[in-house]
Design a protein around this motif. Structure first.
Motif, mmCIF file in Angstrom:
data_model
loop_
_atom_site.group_PDB
_atom_site.id
_atom_site.type_symbol
_atom_site.label_atom_id
_atom_site.label_comp_id
_atom_site.label_asym_id
_atom_site.label_seq_id
_atom_site.Cartn_x
_atom_site.Cartn_y
_atom_site.Cartn_z
ATOM 1 N N GLN A 68 44.007 38.656 33.801
ATOM 2 C CA GLN A 68 43.418 37.426 34.332
ATOM 3 C C GLN A 68 42.249 37.689 35.283
ATOM 4 O OE1 GLN A 68 46.113 34.199 35.630
ATOM 5 N NE2 GLN A 68 47.799 35.471 34.875
ATOM 6 N N VAL A 69 42.216 38.881 35.877
ATOM 7 C CA VAL A 69 41.153 39.183 36.838
ATOM 8 C C VAL A 69 40.206 40.277 36.338
ATOM 9 C CG1 VAL A 69 42.485 38.429 38.832
ATOM 10 C CG2 VAL A 69 42.637 40.805 38.099
ATOM 11 N N ARG A 95 43.007 48.651 36.069
ATOM 12 C CA ARG A 95 42.674 48.233 37.429
ATOM 13 C C ARG A 95 41.430 47.349 37.480
ATOM 14 N NH1 ARG A 95 43.125 52.304 40.705
ATOM 15 N NH2 ARG A 95 44.006 53.707 39.148
ATOM 16 N N THR A 96 41.381 46.495 38.477
ATOM 17 C CA THR A 96 40.173 45.762 38.850
ATOM 18 C C THR A 96 40.033 45.925 40.350
ATOM 19 O OG1 THR A 96 40.328 44.114 37.072
ATOM 20 C CG2 THR A 96 39.048 43.513 39.028
ATOM 21 N N GLU A 97 38.932 46.550 40.784
ATOM 22 C CA GLU A 97 38.730 46.837 42.195
ATOM 23 C C GLU A 97 37.320 46.459 42.619
ATOM 24 O OE1 GLU A 97 41.788 50.645 42.513
ATOM 25 O OE2 GLU A 97 39.631 51.004 42.500
ATOM 26 N N GLU A 100 38.661 35.706 48.257
ATOM 27 C CA GLU A 100 38.635 34.329 47.756
ATOM 28 C C GLU A 100 37.612 34.184 46.639
ATOM 29 O OE1 GLU A 100 37.869 32.050 51.240
ATOM 30 O OE2 GLU A 100 39.899 32.331 52.070
ATOM 31 N N TRP A 101 36.498 34.907 46.759
ATOM 32 C CA TRP A 101 35.481 34.849 45.703
ATOM 33 C C TRP A 101 36.048 35.330 44.367
ATOM 34 C CZ3 TRP A 101 33.971 39.105 42.897
ATOM 35 C CH2 TRP A 101 32.975 38.879 41.940
ATOM 36 N N MET A 102 36.785 36.460 44.386
ATOM 37 C CA MET A 102 37.313 36.985 43.125
ATOM 38 C C MET A 102 38.248 35.980 42.458
ATOM 39 S SD MET A 102 39.028 40.672 42.145
ATOM 40 C CE MET A 102 40.731 40.399 42.621
ATOM 41 N N ALA A 103 39.080 35.331 43.241
ATOM 42 C CA ALA A 103 39.982 34.326 42.682
ATOM 43 C C ALA A 103 39.195 33.169 42.084
ATOM 44 C CB ALA A 103 40.933 33.823 43.763
ATOM 45 N N ILE A 143 47.085 35.498 43.202
ATOM 46 C CA ILE A 143 46.866 36.940 43.028
ATOM 47 C C ILE A 143 47.187 37.745 44.280
ATOM 48 C CG2 ILE A 143 45.119 36.612 41.238
ATOM 49 C CD1 ILE A 143 42.974 37.180 43.354
ATOM 50 N N GLU A 144 47.281 37.101 45.432
ATOM 51 C CA GLU A 144 47.512 37.832 46.679
ATOM 52 C C GLU A 144 48.773 38.692 46.679
ATOM 53 O OE1 GLU A 144 45.154 35.747 50.347
ATOM 54 O OE2 GLU A 144 47.087 34.865 49.761
ATOM 55 N N PRO A 145 49.874 38.266 46.038
ATOM 56 C CA PRO A 145 51.065 39.144 46.037
ATOM 57 C C PRO A 145 50.840 40.484 45.342
ATOM 58 C CG PRO A 145 51.653 36.894 45.428
ATOM 59 C CD PRO A 145 50.165 36.964 45.406
ATOM 60 N N TYR A 146 49.826 40.558 44.483
ATOM 61 C CA TYR A 146 49.568 41.775 43.711
ATOM 62 C C TYR A 146 48.410 42.603 44.284
ATOM 63 C CZ TYR A 146 52.207 38.842 40.488
ATOM 64 O OH TYR A 146 53.172 38.027 39.932
ATOM 65 N N LEU A 147 47.719 42.049 45.282
ATOM 66 C CA LEU A 147 46.523 42.689 45.818
ATOM 67 C C LEU A 147 46.844 43.796 46.817
ATOM 68 C CD1 LEU A 147 44.009 39.799 46.631
ATOM 69 C CD2 LEU A 147 43.660 41.635 44.990
ATOM 70 N N TYR A 148 46.046 44.837 46.809
ATOM 71 C CA TYR A 148 46.038 45.789 47.907
ATOM 72 C C TYR A 148 44.680 45.650 48.595
ATOM 73 C CZ TYR A 148 44.264 48.434 43.856
ATOM 74 O OH TYR A 148 43.622 48.811 42.713
#
Length: 416
Positions: free
Chosen positions: A20-21, A52-54, A67-70, A80-85
């Motif tokens: 999705q990202v 990965r998407t970084e 917020e921009w990426m979302a 997506i925040e629960p999956y973000l580092y």
């Protein structure tokens, strides 16, 4: 100068979230420009692969970049925040070094990620979103990766997603030599897989791609045929092994198409490997009785086999990374005090100009040069020492003791 990196990968998010990202090659430059133009982000580079998407950036406001990426992917940030580092400064440096060195890959020590990272940097350069900080970061990143691979055995006993795909196929079919293999796509991953499968001398190889010319170019290397993606429905049933990896935003093989192929095959099994993110094959296809469908995540267990020999090398590589991280952070901290050093020099230069102009006026009036020089030297000394002397005289207690110790250290003044 605030380095910040964030993203998701195979460690933190399942394939359903990663796809999705994901950023597609054709819109990556526009994404970079959009981020830099519409957010408080000075520099940016985006690494987007199947695992990965970084986003690496220079920003004072990291949350706005997240917020921009979302928003770019039409998602809510909380989705997506629960999956973000999120990796500020030193952590971002270490992560970049580990990724490039193959220490954060699904396949420990694999080399493909280094090429993907170099391509991400090239794209950012073409978009004009690279600056001093990211240029230096990635220059150092590639240097560390070269050192790790040159001084450790991290790349020994090579394993890869392509090799894992062959090993899985060998569990389904007694001999790949008797099977027909279809590759969908003509990119680097498909080329790697084609090399591995071709080494098993399959009965026939076919390459399907959006452009026939590129498919034909790859197929000729392995004595195979080439078709366009539009021709897939007419050929699918003839192939026992299908490996796909395209940049398509939508599935290429739907359940209906595969059902018709299985029926035409009289339910002979079909082995499929979907290495694309987003997926090229509809998830429902994996539920069919005569289809063995594997995604990039499914290959992880196979890839893990034979990895033990790399663990010692990985420990050595981690030591190299740690030492190089400290060096780069020192460089960043030095860059951060440059404005202060420049301001100090400007401040001192104003004193110099004032006293020089005063001395020149005295000399023009015929004053004794020796006395003028002595006067200028005394005036400069007084001006340079006024600020620290004034500070010492107007504070007390521990603060005064600390400042006195600092001034002694700065001016190399030793107690008698």
């Amino acid at each position: 100068m605030q380095l910040f990196a964030f993203g998701i990968n195979h460690h933190t998010a399942p394939l359903a979230i990663r796809e999705q990202v994901a950023f597609h090659a054709e819109n990556l430059k526009q994404a970079l420009l959009d981020l830099v133009d519409h957010r408080p982000v000075k520099e940016a580079a985006i690494l987007s692969t199947c695992n990965r998407t970084e986003v690496y950036c220079n920003t004072e406001e990291p949350q706005q970049a997240i917020e921009w990426m979302a928003e770019f992917h039409q998602l809510k940030t909380h989705a997506i925040e629960p999956y973000l580092y999120t990796l500020p400064k030193q952590e971002a440096v270490k992560h970049a070094f580990r990724v490039a060195s193959g220490l954060d890959s699904m396949v420990l020590g694999e080399t493909q990620i280094l090429g993907q990272l170099k391509q991400a940097v090239k794209t950012a350069e073409q978009a004009g979103t690279m600056g001093t900080l990211l240029h230096k970061l990635f220059q150092r990143t590639f240097s560390v990766a070269k050192e790790v691979r040159g001084t450790t055995a991290i790349g020994a006993n090579s394993v890869s997603m392509a090799a894992a795909a062959v090993r899985l196929a060998q569990r389904i079919f007694p001999s790949i030599h008797e099977q027909n293999v279809l590759f969908i796509g003509a990119g680097e991953m498909i080329e790697l897989c084609a090399n591995h499968f071709a080494a098993q001398r399959p009965k026939h190889i076919l390459v399907a791609n959006r452009t026939l010319e590129r498919a034909d170019l790859l197929a000729q290397r392995f004595g195979g045929g080439a078709i366009t993606l539009n021709d897939l429905p007419d050929h699918l049933a003839a192939y026992d092994i299908i490996v796909t990896s395209t940049a398509s935003p939508l599935p290429i093989l739907g359940k209906g198409m595969v059902e018709r192929a299985i029926k035409a095959r009289k339910h002979r099994p079909m082995f499929m490997v979907d290495l694309a993110v987003p997926r090229d094959i509809e998830e429902e296809v994996g539920e069919m009785d005569d289809v063995f469908l594997y995604s990039v995540d499914d290959l992880a267990q196979v890839v893990q086999e034979g990895m033990d020999s790399r663990q010692v090398a990985a420990a050595e590589a981690e030591c190299i990374v740690e030492s190089r991280v400290r060096s780069f952070v020192d460089w960043m901290e030095t860059r951060e005090i440059v404005p202060t050093i420049r301001a100090l020099r400007d401040h001192a230069d104003r004193f110099r100009r004032q006293e020089l102009e005063h001395a020149q006026r005295l000399l023009a009036r015929g004053e004794d040069p020796q006395q003028v020089m002595e006067l200028m030297a005394r005036a400069l000394t007084n001006k340079f020492l006024h600020i620290p002397s004034h500070a010492l005289n107007h504070i007390s207690g521990d603060e005064r003791t600390e400042l006195e110790a600092l001034l002694r250290r700065l001016y190399h003044i030793h107690h008698e």
